[in-house]
Design a protein around this motif. Structure first.
Motif, mmCIF file in Angstrom:
data_model
loop_
_atom_site.group_PDB
_atom_site.id
_atom_site.type_symbol
_atom_site.label_atom_id
_atom_site.label_comp_id
_atom_site.label_asym_id
_atom_site.label_seq_id
_atom_site.Cartn_x
_atom_site.Cartn_y
_atom_site.Cartn_z
ATOM 1 N N ASP A 43 -3.816 10.058 11.584
ATOM 2 C CA ASP A 43 -3.352 9.726 12.934
ATOM 3 C C ASP A 43 -2.019 8.983 12.942
ATOM 4 O OD1 ASP A 43 -5.656 10.846 13.995
ATOM 5 O OD2 ASP A 43 -6.752 8.949 13.912
ATOM 6 N N LEU A 44 -1.558 8.577 11.769
ATOM 7 C CA LEU A 44 -0.307 7.825 11.697
ATOM 8 C C LEU A 44 0.893 8.694 12.043
ATOM 9 C CD1 LEU A 44 -0.230 5.625 8.464
ATOM 10 C CD2 LEU A 44 -0.244 4.873 10.826
ATOM 11 N N ASP A 45 1.820 8.104 12.756
ATOM 12 C CA ASP A 45 3.108 8.742 12.994
ATOM 13 C C ASP A 45 3.780 8.970 11.634
ATOM 14 O OD1 ASP A 45 5.480 9.213 15.000
ATOM 15 O OD2 ASP A 45 6.268 7.953 13.372
ATOM 16 N N LEU A 46 4.436 10.106 11.457
ATOM 17 C CA LEU A 46 5.026 10.428 10.153
ATOM 18 C C LEU A 46 6.136 9.467 9.735
ATOM 19 C CD1 LEU A 46 5.072 14.332 10.134
ATOM 20 C CD2 LEU A 46 3.515 12.784 8.945
ATOM 21 N N VAL A 47 6.855 8.906 10.689
ATOM 22 C CA VAL A 47 7.883 7.920 10.339
ATOM 23 C C VAL A 47 7.210 6.655 9.822
ATOM 24 C CG1 VAL A 47 9.760 6.481 11.210
ATOM 25 C CG2 VAL A 47 9.574 8.851 11.957
ATOM 26 N N ASP A 48 6.191 6.173 10.545
ATOM 27 C CA ASP A 48 5.454 4.987 10.091
ATOM 28 C C ASP A 48 4.853 5.218 8.710
ATOM 29 O OD1 ASP A 48 6.023 3.789 12.531
ATOM 30 O OD2 ASP A 48 4.021 4.113 13.367
ATOM 31 N N LYS A 49 4.296 6.404 8.509
ATOM 32 C CA LYS A 49 3.675 6.726 7.223
ATOM 33 C C LYS A 49 4.715 6.722 6.103
ATOM 34 C CE LYS A 49 0.402 9.843 7.226
ATOM 35 N NZ LYS A 49 -0.331 11.135 7.194
ATOM 36 N N ILE A 80 9.364 -6.188 2.644
ATOM 37 C CA ILE A 80 8.802 -6.147 3.998
ATOM 38 C C ILE A 80 9.913 -6.172 5.044
ATOM 39 C CG2 ILE A 80 7.421 -7.420 5.691
ATOM 40 C CD1 ILE A 80 5.538 -8.180 3.398
ATOM 41 N N ASN A 81 10.900 -7.019 4.851
ATOM 42 C CA ASN A 81 12.013 -7.089 5.798
ATOM 43 C C ASN A 81 12.749 -5.749 5.888
ATOM 44 O OD1 ASN A 81 13.693 -8.697 7.631
ATOM 45 N ND2 ASN A 81 15.277 -8.376 6.084
ATOM 46 N N GLU A 82 12.962 -5.114 4.762
ATOM 47 C CA GLU A 82 13.620 -3.803 4.755
ATOM 48 C C GLU A 82 12.771 -2.766 5.492
ATOM 49 O OE1 GLU A 82 16.642 -2.539 3.330
ATOM 50 O OE2 GLU A 82 17.210 -4.638 3.297
ATOM 51 N N ALA A 83 11.456 -2.809 5.291
ATOM 52 C CA ALA A 83 10.559 -1.875 5.980
ATOM 53 C C ALA A 83 10.589 -2.107 7.490
ATOM 54 C CB ALA A 83 9.137 -2.017 5.453
ATOM 55 N N ILE A 84 10.615 -3.358 7.905
ATOM 56 C CA ILE A 84 10.701 -3.689 9.334
ATOM 57 C C ILE A 84 12.006 -3.144 9.908
ATOM 58 C CG2 ILE A 84 10.995 -5.614 10.957
ATOM 59 C CD1 ILE A 84 9.008 -7.183 9.142
ATOM 60 N N ASN A 85 13.098 -3.331 9.183
ATOM 61 C CA ASN A 85 14.388 -2.817 9.659
ATOM 62 C C ASN A 85 14.387 -1.293 9.766
ATOM 63 O OD1 ASN A 85 15.536 -5.347 9.986
ATOM 64 N ND2 ASN A 85 16.364 -5.390 7.903
ATOM 65 N N LEU A 86 13.756 -0.614 8.812
ATOM 66 C CA LEU A 86 13.651 0.846 8.894
ATOM 67 C C LEU A 86 12.836 1.257 10.114
ATOM 68 C CD1 LEU A 86 13.072 1.780 5.148
ATOM 69 C CD2 LEU A 86 15.079 2.352 6.532
ATOM 70 N N ALA A 89 9.046 4.312 16.551
ATOM 71 C CA ALA A 89 8.834 3.984 17.965
ATOM 72 C C ALA A 89 9.098 2.503 18.199
ATOM 73 C CB ALA A 89 7.414 4.351 18.362
ATOM 74 N N ALA A 90 9.238 2.138 19.446
ATOM 75 C CA ALA A 90 9.703 0.805 19.855
ATOM 76 C C ALA A 90 9.018 -0.364 19.149
ATOM 77 C CB ALA A 90 9.574 0.657 21.361
ATOM 78 N N ASP A 91 7.710 -0.403 19.131
ATOM 79 C CA ASP A 91 7.019 -1.558 18.540
ATOM 80 C C ASP A 91 6.405 -1.264 17.178
ATOM 81 O OD1 ASP A 91 7.664 -3.300 20.569
ATOM 82 O OD2 ASP A 91 5.833 -2.908 21.718
ATOM 83 N N SER A 92 6.785 -0.185 16.557
ATOM 84 C CA SER A 92 6.226 0.171 15.250
ATOM 85 C C SER A 92 6.493 -0.890 14.189
ATOM 86 C CB SER A 92 6.772 1.506 14.768
ATOM 87 O OG SER A 92 6.159 2.564 15.447
#
Length: 145
Positions: free
Chosen positions: A78-84, A107-113, A119-122
């Motif tokens: 069910d995960l969005d492919l970008v999030d995955k 983690i900071n780099e992943a948040i920036n990506l 999506a907005a709050d991903s």
């Protein structure tokens, strides 16, 4: 290690992993396409890019098992492919590069990506999952940044 070159490598690696998820082509084929088609220059750590793409794709089943227990009611499918793609990339770095790169940087780099591509709050979702992954792996920062 140049942080901005690594940042660019992560940027392109996430896109390559996303492409792999869509096409299921060989990692080497996708990497070759990116090297030809993208503005990958001296501002990108090409060796790190290679390691991220090849490593993430070759360990994908193991990586999914690490972060998927923290998805709560969401299933892996069910995960969005970008999030995955972001979670797979960051989990790979946490598992295999955590002695070289502090987990807070990963983690900071992943948040920036996530802020850039998802999506907005991903980014909040990605942050929450990766925080749990770090705790489950008992990671500690060994380097100051």
């Amino acid at each position: 290690m140049n942080p901005s070159q690594r940042h660019k490598a992560r940027h392109f690696a996430m896109q390559a992993i996303y492409q792999w998820q869509m096409t299921n082509e060989l990692a080497a084929t996708i990497e070759e396409q990116f090297l030809e088609d993208q503005p990958i220059d001296k501002k990108t750590d090409k060796e790190y890019l290679h390691n991220l793409i090849a490593g993430t794709i070759s360990h994908v089943d193991e990586l999914d098992k690490i972060y998927s227990p923290f998805l709560s009611s969401r299933g892996l499918d069910d995960l969005d492919l970008v999030d995955k793609a972001i979670l797979r990339l960051a989990t790979y770095e946490l598992k295999y590069n955590n002695e070289e790169v502090p987990f807070r940087v990963i983690i900071n780099e992943a948040i920036n990506l996530a802020k850039e591509f998802a999506a907005a709050d991903s980014y909040k979702f990605v942050n929450g999952i990766l925080d749990k992954v770090v705790k489950s792996m008992n990671l500690v920062d060994t380097k100051k940044f």
